[in-house]
Design an enzyme around this catalytic site. Structure first.
Site, PDB file in Angstrom:
ATOM      1  N   PHE A 136       0.666  -1.253   0.518  1.00 34.07           N
ATOM      2  CA  PHE A 136       0.201  -0.383   0.025  1.00 34.07           C
ATOM      3  C   PHE A 136       0.421   1.576  -0.132  1.00 34.07           C
ATOM      4  O   PHE A 136       0.909   1.813   1.222  1.00 34.07           O
ATOM      5  CB  PHE A 136      -0.774  -0.030   1.181  1.00 34.07           C
ATOM      6  CG  PHE A 136      -2.052  -1.184   2.001  1.00 34.07           C
ATOM      7  CD1 PHE A 136      -2.615  -1.173  -0.079  1.00 34.07           C
ATOM      8  CD2 PHE A 136      -1.788  -1.655   1.891  1.00 34.07           C
ATOM      9  CE1 PHE A 136      -3.409  -2.093  -0.215  1.00 34.07           C
ATOM     10  CE2 PHE A 136      -3.142  -3.073   1.470  1.00 34.07           C
ATOM     11  CZ  PHE A 136      -3.855  -2.962   1.206  1.00 34.07           C
ATOM     12  N   PRO A 160       0.849   3.819   3.259  1.00 30.75           N
ATOM     13  CA  PRO A 160       1.663   3.197   4.407  1.00 30.75           C
ATOM     14  C   PRO A 160       0.684   2.454   6.138  1.00 30.75           C
ATOM     15  O   PRO A 160       0.310   3.229   6.109  1.00 30.75           O
ATOM     16  CB  PRO A 160       2.703   4.182   4.442  1.00 30.75           C
ATOM     17  CG  PRO A 160       2.893   4.250   3.052  1.00 30.75           C
ATOM     18  CD  PRO A 160       1.283   4.516   2.842  1.00 30.75           C
ATOM     19  N   SER A 161       1.469   1.664   6.272  1.00 30.30           N
ATOM     20  CA  SER A 161       1.466   1.206   8.264  1.00 30.30           C
ATOM     21  C   SER A 161       0.024   0.761   8.398  1.00 30.30           C
ATOM     22  O   SER A 161      -0.667   1.518   9.213  1.00 30.30           O
ATOM     23  CB  SER A 161       1.756   3.146   8.779  1.00 30.30           C
ATOM     24  OG  SER A 161       3.109   2.455   8.372  1.00 30.30           O
ATOM     25  N   ARG A 162      -1.159   0.507   7.070  1.00 30.91           N
ATOM     26  CA  ARG A 162      -2.314   0.625   7.048  1.00 30.91           C
ATOM     27  C   ARG A 162      -2.776   1.672   7.493  1.00 30.91           C
ATOM     28  O   ARG A 162      -4.368   1.539   8.291  1.00 30.91           O
ATOM     29  CB  ARG A 162      -2.430  -1.139   8.041  1.00 30.91           C
ATOM     30  CG  ARG A 162      -2.103  -1.690   7.429  1.00 30.91           C
ATOM     31  CD  ARG A 162      -2.470  -3.288   6.452  1.00 30.91           C
ATOM     32  NE  ARG A 162      -2.137  -3.831   5.943  1.00 30.91           N
ATOM     33  CZ  ARG A 162      -1.156  -4.320   4.971  1.00 30.91           C
ATOM     34  NH1 ARG A 162      -0.564  -2.934   4.583  1.00 30.91           N
ATOM     35  NH2 ARG A 162      -1.085  -5.412   4.740  1.00 30.91           N
ATOM     36  N   LEU A 163      -2.845   2.611   7.047  1.00 30.67           N
ATOM     37  CA  LEU A 163      -3.570   3.913   7.757  1.00 30.67           C
ATOM     38  C   LEU A 163      -4.010   4.140   6.028  1.00 30.67           C
ATOM     39  O   LEU A 163      -4.317   5.450   6.327  1.00 30.67           O
ATOM     40  CB  LEU A 163      -2.359   4.923   8.517  1.00 30.67           C
ATOM     41  CG  LEU A 163      -1.817   4.880   9.388  1.00 30.67           C
ATOM     42  CD1 LEU A 163      -0.521   6.288  10.170  1.00 30.67           C
ATOM     43  CD2 LEU A 163      -2.588   4.219  10.481  1.00 30.67           C
TER      44      LEU A 163
END
Ligand code: FMN
Length: 215
Positions: free
Chosen positions: A15, A192-195
């Protein structure tokens, strides 16, 4: 089981392809068109394929399948199918449906919810006439969603209609388009970082309210 989970973990996207969804902010239809064009430019496979979910009213059982979006016109998402199919009979009882697009190369999904109505007979005629002859005959031959005891029955029906309509194939009365008028459109961008970024447009009496949701 844990091995299976590890394999999946390795296959997940990072992502890291997109940014925050700023450019869409004013109008969800323009936003959809923009993302759709980007999906095409990005060579997403079957960019116009979407999952449509309907509900069988007596059991409240949802069901999903893919259809092709054929048009976004007059703020309606238009697709074509057999009106007597499972989805067709479910939509007759409960015209609420959801559409879901997934464009993995861009790490995007678009979620659309609203009410479905048949498009005009003229519109269905025009689209049907534009289809290849094999698809037109298929629309006559296939009793979509009904039990098929023998595949040869389907082939024979196709041959029958081929003989019956040697020239132009008329549109079957049970085949045509639906337009979904949305009351909700959510744009989802993987980050990124599932944010991930989720931008929701919800229809109000006047226009649309916009808000973000937690990923
Ligand atoms: C890529 C793809 C595109 C499809 N497009 C359509 C479509 O535009 N219209 C349609 O009726 N079925 C389409 N189908 C078949 C449907 O997914 C489904 O099998 C069929 O409509 C019967 O669904 P139902 O029995 O739930 O009504 C498509 C399937 C795939 C995999």
């Amino acid at each position: 089981m844990s091995e299976w989970i590890n394999k999946l973990r390795d296959s997940h996207a990072d992502f890291d392809k997109g940014g925050l969804i700023d450019s869409l902010v004013t109008n969800p239809f323009k936003g959809f068109s923009l993302w759709f064009d980007e999906a095409i430019t990005n060579n997403e496979i079957e960019a116009n394929a979407c999952i449509i979910s309907t509900i069988e009213v007596s059991t409240l059982q949802p069901s999903s399948r893919i259809v092709y979006l054929k048009e976004l016109k007059n703020e309606q998402f238009v697709f074509y199918t057999n009106y007597k199919s499972q989805k067709g009979t479910e939509l007759l009882e409960n015209p609420k449906a959801s559409l879901l697009f997934f464009w993995p190369g861009l790490q995007r999904q678009v979620r659309i919810e609203g009410l479905v109505k048949k498009v005009s007979l003229e519109e269905s005629d025009i689209y049907f006439a534009s289809r290849p002859r094999e698809s037109q005959l298929g629309a006559w031959a296939s009793n979509q969603s009904e039990v098929l005891n023998n595949r040869n029955d389907l082939i024979s029906r196709l041959e029958e209609f081929d003989l019956k309509f040697p020239n132009e194939v008329p549109r079957p009365p049970h085949w045509g388009g639906y337009g979904l008028s949305p009351n909700l459109i959510e744009f989802w961008q993987g980050l990124p970082s599932r944010l991930h970024d989720r931008l929701v447009f919800q229809k109000t009496a006047e226009s649309w309210s916009t808000f973000r949701k937690n990923p």
